[in-house]
Design an enzyme around this catalytic site. Sequence first.
Site: not given
Ligand code: GLA
Length: 671
Positions: A142, A311
């Site tokens: 991210e 995710e």
């Molecule tokens: C993001 C990150 C994960 C985790 C989630 C939840 O999407 O990529 O590593 O931290 O948020 O906070």
Amino acid sequence: MYFGVDYYPEQWPKERWEIDAKMMSEADMNVVRLAEFAWSKLEPADGEYDFKWLDEAIEIFAKYNIKVILGTPTATPPKWLMDSNQEIYPIDLYGMKKDFGTRRHYCTVNGAYREFARKITIKMAEHYRNNDNIIAWQIDNEFDANCFCDHCKKGFQEWLKKKYITIQNLNSEWGTVFWSQTYQNFEQVITPRYTSSDGFSQNASSDNPNRSPFNHNPGLLLDYYRFKSDSVVDFQKIQVDEIRKLTNLPITHNLMGHFSELDYFDLGKDLDFISWDCYPNNMWGKSNHLQISMAHDLMRGVKNKNFWMMEQQSGPCGWQVIGDTPEPGQIRLWTYQALAHGAEGMVYFRWRPALFGTEQYWHGILDHDGVGRRRYNEIANLGEELKKLNDLFVDSKNVNEVAIIKSYDNLWSHRIQPHNIKFDYNGLLYDYYVALNNNNIMVDVTSVDTDFTKYKLVLMPAFNLMTDEIKAKCEDYVRGGGKLLITFRSGTRNWNNSMSTITNPGYFKELAGIELEEYDSINFGRQVEVIFNETKFKDQAKKWCDIIKCNSAQPLATYNSHYYKGKPAVTVNSFGKGEVYYVGCDLGETSLSLLIKDIADKSLLDEVLDEVVEGVEIIRKEKGGTTFMVLLNHNSNPVHVKLPGAFDNLLTGTKIKDEVSIEAYGVVVLA
Ligand code: GLA
Ligand code: ZN
């Protein structure tokens, strides 16, 4: 199809790994993403590597036929690295250091950090290049870009030198003569930190999302956004290049949907496929289902190709406080929503919530005790159901006749100066997305570089920064028979964020066949009535009114109050074989949906089904020349949808005719 979870072997005792792998395989899972935060375990001290634990975890997964996506761990540089390289820490616009203790504590421009990132990537790629159980790589995690350190300043100056060649050129593009800001050389150019006119909102109300307390030169600010985004693209490319030297595996990064700090079209160019992280209902907010669908469509639009969920929410989510628990059926619904909009790999975050650390409240499929309950069962059933669908979604296509064009350059320009306190670029795009959806019209959300000629209708809401090339592209498209829709705040600026001297709507003046006599930014609760000529439908503009003089265009709606009563508010112009719609004011959902319906009817746009049911999305897809439809009921109550004839219900194996009922949060796939 790949179906699996994000897993953190480094957070669990070794004895548990095999139990987890077995439970995953019982849920028909066949992929895990690993290691994206595990740097301190992979390189416990400078130059000392330990891959043994990860090798063992991968081997256990291999035993259960579970493949691996390997993440490079550069979002979490370890303490030893930071201690010996303090300058890697990002600096905020007040000059404050952002310290150790969470993650993303690095500046993407910092040369020393780039070398550390390169080195760990090479080490991982060398170690895993011959491991058949790995199917793809994820770079970092991210990406974000927020730093104002001296390395950024130097990087920005070099970036500017490449772009403007001479300092005179920069001065004239930015208009630095204003307030005596003329630069004598590139080394003098600043990063936009805190200044003496900053620190209070220039946009009145303090809860306004567009509130910007920073008042730098708009040309400089826009270039700084571009530079920051480019610096992340460069940072990513270092890792991409190293991995490509050593393996042929596809490379991705996990994007964040509507996240607006980076130009995702640029970031996507160096990747083989896009993946993204989707949490529809978490501690920070609850998204409307169409915001999620639009994000999926944008993620598909980044490369105009299918993507992965890296995710996908699978439990209640929060850091300090916990968001809503997904209700029965919701995880399945979100999964099909992603698949319908172009996902073809599904990875849930996360397998089991951590027992410690910032995210111990961010739940996954299991609970803290390692037991799988309702959510595990729902996902396991889904695994079985998807298996029966025989990879239906893999290589399937969303073939759409309409595109909404999104531009990050424009987004940043609108953010710097949002014209009106209530104006929001993403919000405007979303309004048009909703209006199309209300007519069961599916849409691609993509970049201005996309080939327009494959669409019957292209919408470029508030495309304000323009170039002669984009103008020519729009003209060619419309001349050839395309329909283009533009709105207020379009075409008034040059690409470097200065005002155009062409009479408004500037670059779109000929195309739209109009001139703006004036514009009126609507403030302090005022409203301006708008009336549609044919239907007599009335609406109120609440943000902006362009007061239009038609040259060759015809009015479709006119203002019905204020001193410009009777003047056109919405127009259409014939240009070549096509048409250009100009919407000079903001409209509410109903009138925008009616306007889109009118345009759709006249353009012979295909509506997936005639029947529109509130909260039900209908997406048509193609695979191998045949079409199928996904119906998603986002309501917490059952619904009935009328169908034009008989269909195969692919999830139940039954035939249905004329009507289908869909349970609360239910999904139907019809062919
Ligand atoms: C993001 C990150 C994960 C985790 C989630 C939840 O999407 O990529 O590593 O931290 O948020 O906070
Ligand atoms: Zn920096």
